[in-house]
Design a protein around this motif. Sequence first.
Motif, PDB file in Angstrom:
ATOM      1  N   MET A   1       0.833  -1.193   0.000  1.00 36.78           N
ATOM      2  CA  MET A   1       0.000   0.000   0.000  1.00 36.78           C
ATOM      3  C   MET A   1       0.882   1.264   0.000  1.00 36.78           C
ATOM      4  N   LEU A   2       1.934   1.232   0.776  1.00 33.41           N
ATOM      5  CA  LEU A   2       2.860   2.359   0.834  1.00 33.41           C
ATOM      6  C   LEU A   2       3.537   2.574  -0.525  1.00 33.41           C
ATOM      7  N   ARG A   3       3.920   1.490  -1.196  1.00 31.62           N
ATOM      8  CA  ARG A   3       4.548   1.583  -2.519  1.00 31.62           C
ATOM      9  C   ARG A   3       3.568   2.202  -3.526  1.00 31.62           C
ATOM     10  N   LYS A   4       2.311   1.737  -3.500  1.00 34.58           N
ATOM     11  CA  LYS A   4       1.303   2.275  -4.410  1.00 34.58           C
ATOM     12  C   LYS A   4       1.032   3.750  -4.122  1.00 34.58           C
ATOM     13  N   LEU A   5       1.018   4.086  -2.859  1.00 30.70           N
ATOM     14  CA  LEU A   5       0.811   5.486  -2.478  1.00 30.70           C
ATOM     15  C   LEU A   5       1.947   6.368  -3.001  1.00 30.70           C
ATOM     16  N   LYS A   6       3.181   5.893  -2.864  1.00 29.27           N
ATOM     17  CA  LYS A   6       4.332   6.647  -3.377  1.00 29.27           C
ATOM     18  C   LYS A   6       4.247   6.811  -4.894  1.00 29.27           C
ATOM     19  N   GLU A   7       3.867   5.735  -5.612  1.00 27.49           N
ATOM     20  CA  GLU A   7       3.706   5.809  -7.067  1.00 27.49           C
ATOM     21  C   GLU A   7       2.639   6.837  -7.437  1.00 27.49           C
ATOM     22  N   HIS A   8       1.537   6.801  -6.684  1.00 28.74           N
ATOM     23  CA  HIS A   8       0.450   7.744  -6.949  1.00 28.74           C
ATOM     24  C   HIS A   8       0.937   9.190  -6.732  1.00 28.74           C
ATOM     25  N   LEU A   9       1.663   9.427  -5.674  1.00 28.91           N
ATOM     26  CA  LEU A   9       2.195  10.767  -5.398  1.00 28.91           C
ATOM     27  C   LEU A   9       3.167  11.223  -6.493  1.00 28.91           C
ATOM     28  N   GLU A  10       3.972  10.292  -6.996  1.00 32.66           N
ATOM     29  CA  GLU A  10       4.896  10.622  -8.089  1.00 32.66           C
ATOM     30  C   GLU A  10       4.114  11.015  -9.344  1.00 32.66           C
ATOM     31  N   LYS A  11       3.037  10.282  -9.641  1.00 32.60           N
ATOM     32  CA  LYS A  11       2.206  10.617 -10.802  1.00 32.60           C
ATOM     33  C   LYS A  11       1.589  12.000 -10.637  1.00 32.60           C
ATOM     34  N   ILE A  12       1.086  12.275  -9.431  1.00 30.12           N
ATOM     35  CA  ILE A  12       0.500  13.589  -9.168  1.00 30.12           C
ATOM     36  C   ILE A  12       1.538  14.686  -9.381  1.00 30.12           C
ATOM     37  N   GLU A  13       2.739  14.462  -8.902  1.00 32.68           N
ATOM     38  CA  GLU A  13       3.805  15.465  -9.055  1.00 32.68           C
ATOM     39  C   GLU A  13       4.165  15.664 -10.534  1.00 32.68           C
ATOM     40  N   LYS A  14       4.190  14.581 -11.313  1.00 32.40           N
ATOM     41  CA  LYS A  14       4.463  14.694 -12.743  1.00 32.40           C
ATOM     42  C   LYS A  14       3.386  15.511 -13.444  1.00 32.40           C
ATOM     43  N   VAL A  15       2.127  15.238 -13.094  1.00 29.25           N
ATOM     44  CA  VAL A  15       1.013  15.982 -13.696  1.00 29.25           C
ATOM     45  C   VAL A  15       1.116  17.457 -13.319  1.00 29.25           C
ATOM     46  N   ARG A  16       1.385  17.738 -12.063  1.00 27.08           N
ATOM     47  CA  ARG A  16       1.512  19.116 -11.596  1.00 27.08           C
ATOM     48  C   ARG A  16       2.656  19.835 -12.329  1.00 27.08           C
ATOM     49  N   THR A  17       3.787  19.151 -12.456  1.00 24.82           N
ATOM     50  CA  THR A  17       4.929  19.732 -13.171  1.00 24.82           C
ATOM     51  C   THR A  17       4.580  19.987 -14.631  1.00 24.82           C
ATOM     52  N   SER A  18       3.891  19.035 -15.242  1.00 26.33           N
ATOM     53  CA  SER A  18       3.488  19.183 -16.636  1.00 26.33           C
ATOM     54  C   SER A  18       2.564  20.382 -16.807  1.00 26.33           C
ATOM     55  N   GLN A  19       1.614  20.535 -15.889  1.00 23.89           N
ATOM     56  CA  GLN A  19       0.690  21.670 -15.968  1.00 23.89           C
ATOM     57  C   GLN A  19       1.426  22.990 -15.782  1.00 23.89           C
ATOM     58  N   GLN A  20       2.392  23.015 -14.875  1.00 23.62           N
ATOM     59  CA  GLN A  20       3.180  24.232 -14.661  1.00 23.62           C
ATOM     60  C   GLN A  20       3.985  24.573 -15.910  1.00 23.62           C
ATOM     61  N   GLU A  21       4.514  23.542 -16.566  1.00 21.12           N
ATOM     62  CA  GLU A  21       5.263  23.772 -17.800  1.00 21.12           C
ATOM     63  C   GLU A  21       4.341  24.327 -18.884  1.00 21.12           C
ATOM     64  N   LYS A  22       3.114  23.790 -18.954  1.00 20.78           N
ATOM     65  CA  LYS A  22       2.154  24.282 -19.944  1.00 20.78           C
ATOM     66  C   LYS A  22       1.822  25.745 -19.677  1.00 20.78           C
ATOM     67  N   VAL A  23       1.641  26.080 -18.400  1.00 20.85           N
ATOM     68  CA  VAL A  23       1.367  27.475 -18.044  1.00 20.85           C
ATOM     69  C   VAL A  23       2.557  28.348 -18.434  1.00 20.85           C
ATOM     70  N   GLY A  24       3.751  27.861 -18.184  1.00 19.32           N
ATOM     71  CA  GLY A  24       4.953  28.608 -18.564  1.00 19.32           C
ATOM     72  C   GLY A  24       5.034  28.815 -20.061  1.00 19.32           C
ATOM     73  N   VAL A  25       4.699  27.785 -20.815  1.00 14.83           N
ATOM     74  CA  VAL A  25       4.713  27.883 -22.276  1.00 14.83           C
ATOM     75  C   VAL A  25       3.664  28.891 -22.742  1.00 14.83           C
ATOM     76  N   LEU A  26       2.475  28.832 -22.139  1.00 19.99           N
ATOM     77  CA  LEU A  26       1.414  29.766 -22.519  1.00 19.99           C
ATOM     78  C   LEU A  26       1.821  31.204 -22.207  1.00 19.99           C
ATOM     79  N   GLU A  27       2.451  31.411 -21.060  1.00 21.32           N
ATOM     80  CA  GLU A  27       2.919  32.757 -20.708  1.00 21.32           C
ATOM     81  C   GLU A  27       3.980  33.228 -21.689  1.00 21.32           C
ATOM     82  N   LEU A  28       4.873  32.328 -22.057  1.00 18.82           N
ATOM     83  CA  LEU A  28       5.923  32.675 -23.014  1.00 18.82           C
ATOM     84  C   LEU A  28       5.315  33.013 -24.373  1.00 18.82           C
ATOM     85  N   GLU A  29       4.343  32.209 -24.814  1.00 19.13           N
ATOM     86  CA  GLU A  29       3.681  32.485 -26.090  1.00 19.13           C
ATOM     87  C   GLU A  29       2.983  33.841 -26.053  1.00 19.13           C
ATOM     88  N   ALA A  30       2.340  34.154 -24.933  1.00 21.00           N
ATOM     89  CA  ALA A  30       1.658  35.447 -24.806  1.00 21.00           C
ATOM     90  C   ALA A  30       2.659  36.591 -24.861  1.00 21.00           C
TER      91      ALA A  30
END
Length: 100
Positions: free
Chosen positions: A14-43
């Motif tokens: 359960m702890l391993r699955k929880l860590k994997e889930h947290l890593e996925k969440i962090e990847k998604v968050r990082t990806s969204q931040q990068e998209k926001v950065g790209v959008l700001e740069l494009e603007a």
Amino acid sequence: ETAEKKRVEEMEEMLRKLKEHLEKIEKVRTSQQEKVGVLELEAAIKERLDKARHLKERHEEQIREKLAEQNRRAELVRQNKERILAEGGGVSDNQTNESA
């Protein structure tokens, strides 16, 4: 003992699955931040391009106005020369011709 061991293994899984889930969440968050950065740069790039286009248009308009003024002055010089010649006057040695 066997039940305790199985419970520990389940907790570790359960702890391993929880860590994997947290890593996925962090990847998604990082990806969204990068998209926001790209959008700001494009603007920012779009804003700079718009500003550059506006400055270019203004510069071209100034050049057209200067050219029109130069053409008006050249026409005035031609008209003055024609008027002077029509009045019977000529160009003396101390007067200079302006080329149009």
